[in-house]
Structure formats: C-alpha cells, structure tokens
Design a protein around this motif. Structure first.
Motif, PDB file in Angstrom:
ATOM      1  N   VAL A 186      63.869 106.930  82.326  1.00 19.36           N
ATOM      2  CA  VAL A 186      65.169 106.897  83.004  1.00 19.36           C
ATOM      3  C   VAL A 186      65.923 108.203  82.777  1.00 19.36           C
ATOM      4  CG1 VAL A 186      67.404 105.783  83.041  1.00 19.36           C
ATOM      5  CG2 VAL A 186      65.367 104.410  83.027  1.00 19.36           C
ATOM      6  N   GLY A 221      63.179 111.412  83.533  1.00 19.89           N
ATOM      7  CA  GLY A 221      62.591 111.436  84.863  1.00 19.89           C
ATOM      8  C   GLY A 221      63.561 111.126  85.978  1.00 19.89           C
ATOM      9  N   LEU A 222      64.160 109.945  85.945  1.00 23.92           N
ATOM     10  CA  LEU A 222      64.885 109.456  87.118  1.00 23.92           C
ATOM     11  C   LEU A 222      66.255 110.110  87.281  1.00 23.92           C
ATOM     12  CD1 LEU A 222      63.995 105.672  86.877  1.00 23.92           C
ATOM     13  CD2 LEU A 222      62.936 107.411  88.235  1.00 23.92           C
ATOM     14  N   GLY A 282      66.147 113.683  88.367  1.00 23.98           N
ATOM     15  CA  GLY A 282      65.696 113.699  89.755  1.00 23.98           C
ATOM     16  C   GLY A 282      66.820 113.411  90.720  1.00 23.98           C
ATOM     17  N   VAL A 283      67.573 112.337  90.448  1.00 23.70           N
ATOM     18  CA  VAL A 283      68.691 111.975  91.324  1.00 23.70           C
ATOM     19  C   VAL A 283      69.746 113.087  91.327  1.00 23.70           C
ATOM     20  CG1 VAL A 283      70.589 110.362  91.591  1.00 23.70           C
ATOM     21  CG2 VAL A 283      68.329 109.508  91.110  1.00 23.70           C
ATOM     22  N   LEU A 325      69.272 116.281  90.744  1.00 25.45           N
ATOM     23  CA  LEU A 325      68.771 117.446  91.492  1.00 25.45           C
ATOM     24  C   LEU A 325      68.891 117.211  92.992  1.00 25.45           C
ATOM     25  CD1 LEU A 325      65.640 118.538  89.455  1.00 25.45           C
ATOM     26  CD2 LEU A 325      67.815 119.691  89.661  1.00 25.45           C
ATOM     27  N   ILE A 326      68.585 115.960  93.425  1.00 19.16           N
ATOM     28  CA  ILE A 326      68.739 115.646  94.850  1.00 19.16           C
ATOM     29  C   ILE A 326      70.197 115.832  95.267  1.00 19.16           C
ATOM     30  CG2 ILE A 326      68.674 113.748  96.499  1.00 19.16           C
ATOM     31  CD1 ILE A 326      66.238 112.675  95.000  1.00 19.16           C
ATOM     32  N   LEU A 327      71.118 115.338  94.422  1.00 19.76           N
ATOM     33  CA  LEU A 327      72.545 115.454  94.756  1.00 19.76           C
ATOM     34  C   LEU A 327      72.969 116.917  94.775  1.00 19.76           C
ATOM     35  CD1 LEU A 327      74.102 112.483  92.807  1.00 19.76           C
ATOM     36  CD2 LEU A 327      73.565 112.660  95.210  1.00 19.76           C
ATOM     37  N   SER A 346      71.103 119.456  95.472  1.00 21.64           N
ATOM     38  CA  SER A 346      70.547 120.091  96.667  1.00 21.64           C
ATOM     39  C   SER A 346      71.392 119.778  97.892  1.00 21.64           C
ATOM     40  CB  SER A 346      69.118 119.617  96.886  1.00 21.64           C
ATOM     41  OG  SER A 346      69.123 118.318  97.437  1.00 21.64           O
ATOM     42  N   LYS A 347      72.208 118.724  97.844  1.00 22.55           N
ATOM     43  CA  LYS A 347      73.060 118.389  98.981  1.00 22.55           C
ATOM     44  C   LYS A 347      74.427 119.058  98.890  1.00 22.55           C
ATOM     45  CE  LYS A 347      70.820 114.029  99.952  1.00 22.55           C
ATOM     46  NZ  LYS A 347      70.158 114.463 101.190  1.00 22.55           N
ATOM     47  N   ALA A 373      60.158 101.526  85.629  1.00 22.86           N
ATOM     48  CA  ALA A 373      60.871 102.808  85.662  1.00 22.86           C
ATOM     49  C   ALA A 373      59.898 103.959  85.507  1.00 22.86           C
ATOM     50  CB  ALA A 373      61.927 102.839  84.560  1.00 22.86           C
ATOM     51  N   VAL A 379      58.798 107.113  88.523  1.00 21.00           N
ATOM     52  CA  VAL A 379      58.851 108.575  88.372  1.00 21.00           C
ATOM     53  C   VAL A 379      57.842 109.242  89.314  1.00 21.00           C
ATOM     54  CG1 VAL A 379      58.451 110.461  86.764  1.00 21.00           C
ATOM     55  CG2 VAL A 379      59.706 108.472  86.023  1.00 21.00           C
ATOM     56  N   MET A 393      59.056 109.766  92.851  1.00 23.62           N
ATOM     57  CA  MET A 393      60.154 110.735  92.840  1.00 23.62           C
ATOM     58  C   MET A 393      59.624 112.160  92.744  1.00 23.62           C
ATOM     59  SD  MET A 393      63.096 111.302  90.192  1.00 23.62           S
ATOM     60  CE  MET A 393      61.998 112.473  89.462  1.00 23.62           C
ATOM     61  N   ILE A 399      59.944 115.226  95.521  1.00 24.99           N
ATOM     62  CA  ILE A 399      60.492 116.557  95.255  1.00 24.99           C
ATOM     63  C   ILE A 399      59.444 117.633  95.534  1.00 24.99           C
ATOM     64  CG2 ILE A 399      61.270 118.058  93.384  1.00 24.99           C
ATOM     65  CD1 ILE A 399      62.858 115.737  92.325  1.00 24.99           C
ATOM     66  N   PHE A 449      63.399 101.341  92.927  1.00 25.26           N
ATOM     67  CA  PHE A 449      63.739 102.748  92.679  1.00 25.26           C
ATOM     68  C   PHE A 449      63.165 103.633  93.781  1.00 25.26           C
ATOM     69  CE2 PHE A 449      64.633 102.095  88.000  1.00 25.26           C
ATOM     70  CZ  PHE A 449      65.917 102.590  88.083  1.00 25.26           C
ATOM     71  N   PHE A 460      65.150 106.204  96.317  1.00 26.17           N
ATOM     72  CA  PHE A 460      64.885 107.642  96.448  1.00 26.17           C
ATOM     73  C   PHE A 460      64.627 108.019  97.893  1.00 26.17           C
ATOM     74  CE2 PHE A 460      63.341 107.426  91.921  1.00 26.17           C
ATOM     75  CZ  PHE A 460      64.531 107.918  91.449  1.00 26.17           C
ATOM     76  N   LEU A 466      67.866 108.032  99.725  1.00 30.23           N
ATOM     77  CA  LEU A 466      68.689 109.173  99.312  1.00 30.23           C
ATOM     78  C   LEU A 466      68.224 110.448  99.998  1.00 30.23           C
ATOM     79  CD1 LEU A 466      69.386 109.168  95.483  1.00 30.23           C
ATOM     80  CD2 LEU A 466      71.016 109.387  97.317  1.00 30.23           C
ATOM     81  N   MET A 467      66.894 110.628 100.103  1.00 30.01           N
ATOM     82  CA  MET A 467      66.382 111.874 100.651  1.00 30.01           C
ATOM     83  C   MET A 467      66.416 111.869 102.168  1.00 30.01           C
ATOM     84  SD  MET A 467      65.818 114.005  98.443  1.00 30.01           S
ATOM     85  CE  MET A 467      64.689 115.298  98.908  1.00 30.01           C
ATOM     86  N   LYS A 488      71.962 115.395 106.681  1.00 36.25           N
ATOM     87  CA  LYS A 488      72.903 116.300 106.037  1.00 36.25           C
ATOM     88  C   LYS A 488      74.188 116.422 106.828  1.00 36.25           C
ATOM     89  CE  LYS A 488      69.964 119.037 103.125  1.00 36.25           C
ATOM     90  NZ  LYS A 488      69.158 120.228 103.009  1.00 36.25           N
TER      91      LYS A 488
END
Lengths: 89, 260
Positions: free
Chosen positions: A67, A70-71, A74-75, A77-79, A81-82, B146, B150, B153, B157, B246, B250, B253-254, B258
């Motif tokens: 968590v 990793g997670l 990741g979240v 980094l995504i945010l 990037s926006k 969890a 990973v 995810m 990326i 999860f 993801f 979210l992606m 935009k």
C-alpha cells in the motif's frame, strides 16, 4: 547479559531507522519537485515497514509494503501527471 | 541555512533516540502475558479444545476473520463504498472504447518494459501466495489483494492504460470479479448456517468451527490440507475483490479525460 545485549542492539537499530525515516519526512516536505517528494515518502514508508518488522508485526508489514510503497506513490504520480510537477512558492 | 536546519534536526532526533534507547531499561516488556492474549494464544490452534479453537496457527487471521469477523465484514463494506464513490465521481468522464494500440510508441523504454514483463507475474504469484496462505503464515486477503494490485498499476504506468484494455482487462470485467468476490464473502458468512439448515441442526451465521450448542461447523481440513474452515474462503474472496477493486480504480483514474 547476552540476552540484554541482543535486545539493546535491536532497540538501537530501531532508533536509527526512526531517525532515518524522520530525515526522509523532512526531505519530502522540503522538496520542491513533487516526484522526488513522492519517492522520499516511499523511502520513509519502507523504513516504517522495517520498524514494524522489528516490532514483530509481519502482518502489518505485508499491508504496509504494497500500500505505502506500491499503491500510494502510484496514485500520487498519476495525480502529479495531471497537474504540475513543481511546487510554487 | 538548509544544512544548519538539517544538522539541528538530526541532533534533536538523535538525542530523543538516545533517551528512548536508555529508557528501554525501565520499559523492558515482561514475560507475563495478559489474560486476553493467553486466551487467543491457547485457542487459536488447539485440537484438544474442539469447541473453542479456530484451527488456524495464524492468530492474527483467526482474530480478523473469526473472533471479530463481523468487524472485518464492515471494514470490507467501507472499502467497497469508497470504491463505489470513486467510480461515481468519475462516471461519464471517461470513454471506454477499446482503441487500437500502436505497439512500441507508448510507454517507457524497452528495458523497463522487459523487466515489467518478467516481474509482474512474480508479483501476482507472491500476492496469491500471501493471500492463500493467510491462515498459515502472516498475511491474508487484503494483503494479498493489495500486492496483486501493484502489478496492473506498474503495467499502466510502464505500458499505458490502453495496453491493459487491449489485453481485455476492462472495468466491466473487474466489476464482475469484484462482485464475485463480494458474493463469495457473503456466501461464506452464511455457509455454516446453510449446512445447519439442510441438516436440521442449530448453527449460526458467521460460525466457523463447531461450538457447544451448535456441533455442526465447517471442516478444518480438506483432503488432509489445513484450510481452517471459513478462513481460507474469506481470504480467497477478499483477495479477488481487493485486487480487482484497486485495478478498476486505477483504470478509471487513468482514463479520465484531461480536458474534462
């Protein structure tokens, strides 16, 4: 006596890990580059996972590692990037 | 200026750490265990106490899914409500047509892609091992799920989200898997109750092993392998549901556009 020495070494290692994690938190707060800040935060999380391991809580280690290393990075980094990568004054 | 601050901070922390290290001499944990802990340690795997034991050597999983299973059920419900809220916030903001994916142009370099291809099956294997051995070794459904989450995810990326979609990992399928996991958890909670109904004996909802007033329960071993009754099924379905939940979050979210 031998038992006491080994116990003390474990506590010393835990103290050092605590210091290192606090330094990582400081670096994460001071950093203007948000990507680097996320990486510092992940480093701090790994130190915390080590602390949990020394406190004999392997279940928490297994939740904490995926968590927090990793997670969540990741979240974040995504945010990032926006939005923008650099924090403004 | 920054260096001075850092040195000050380190000295402060080091002094506190030194204090704590020496204070441990007065805080040494004794060998005495509290009565509650003694109860859990004695009953978690003890075939000589057939109406008290959970038959799981992992006390943490036994507590999480048996002694206080209702708590964990509501925790699971809270997690899914949060996921549903995230999906509801992103609704109509994303398009999910499987677009053609031009290979090689998207994502990071070849080295990163190859390493990801090698490591993601390993991540999934480790996650499955953590989840399915949750009643034997530290770990459990949430931890395993969890860990598995990973892998998608990293793939998102490294390869971009379109790669996952061309591999037919869509939010619809993840929703289906998550629902399967939830239905499985629900059925596992009432499995002992259904066994009792068909046999005409008293059993309870959320019962695992046989109890004094309800001598029917789930078997602790299946074909000679320890599964600890409901614990293995709870871990399996929780792992499915957490991993797919999860992954779905993801992907959504992606995929969010935009320009809004």
């Amino acid at each position: 006596m031998k038992y006491m020495i080994s116990e003390t070494i474990v506590y010393l290692i835990m103290a050092v890990i605590g210091v290192l994690s606090t330094i990582a938190v400081y670096m994460a707060i001071q950093e203007r580059d948000l990507v680097k800040a996320v990486i510092y935060s992940a480093v701090q999380s790994s130190f915390y996972a080590l602390l949990y391991y020394f406190l004999m809580a392997p279940d928490i280690v297994l939740v904490y590692l995926p968590v927090a290393v990793g997670l969540i990075p990741g979240v974040l980094l995504i945010l990032i990037s926006k939005t923008e990568r650099w924090e403004k004054e | 200026m920054k260096l001075v601050e850092l040195v000050l901070l380190v000295t402060l922390i080091l002094s506190i750490a030194l204090l704590l290290t020496f204070a441990y001499m007065y805080l040494t944990p004794t060998s005495e265990i509290r009565n509650l802990a003694v109860f859990y340690l004695v009953t978690t795997y003890n075939p000589q106490l057939p109406f008290y034991t959970v038959n799981s050597p992992e006390a943490v999983t036994a507590i999480v899914w048996d002694y206080r299973g209702l708590d964990t059920l509501f925790e699971t419900a809270v997690f899914y409500l949060a996921l549903i809220a995230a999906l509801a916030l992103a609704r109509k903001l994303y398009v999910e047509a499987t677009p053609e994916f031009n290979k090689g142009n998207e994502g990071l370099s070849v080295i990163v892609k190859t390493v990801t291809k090698i490591t993601s099956p390993m991540i999934i294997a480790v996650g499955a091992s953590i989840g399915l051995h949750g009643h034997l070794t530290p770990g459990g459904g949430f931890q395993g799920g969890a860990t598995i989450a990973v892998a998608p995810m990293i793939i998102i990326i490294v390869f971009s989200v379109l790669y996952l979609l061309t591999k037919r990992v869509t939010t619809e399928k993840m929703l289906l898997l998550r629902s399967l996991g939830l239905i499985g958890i629900g059925l596992t909670t009432i499995s002992a109750f259904i066994i009792g109904l068909t046999a005409g004996r008293t059993t309870y909802v959320f019962q695992n092993m046989p109890k004094f007033d309800a001598p029917l329960g789930l078997p602790d071993k299946l074909n000679g392998v320890l599964i600890s009754g409901t614990l293995w099924f709870f871990n399996l379905f929780e792992m499915l549901a957490v991993a797919s939940g999860f992954t779905m979050a993801f992907i959504v979210l992606m995929l969010v556009k935009k320009e809004g």
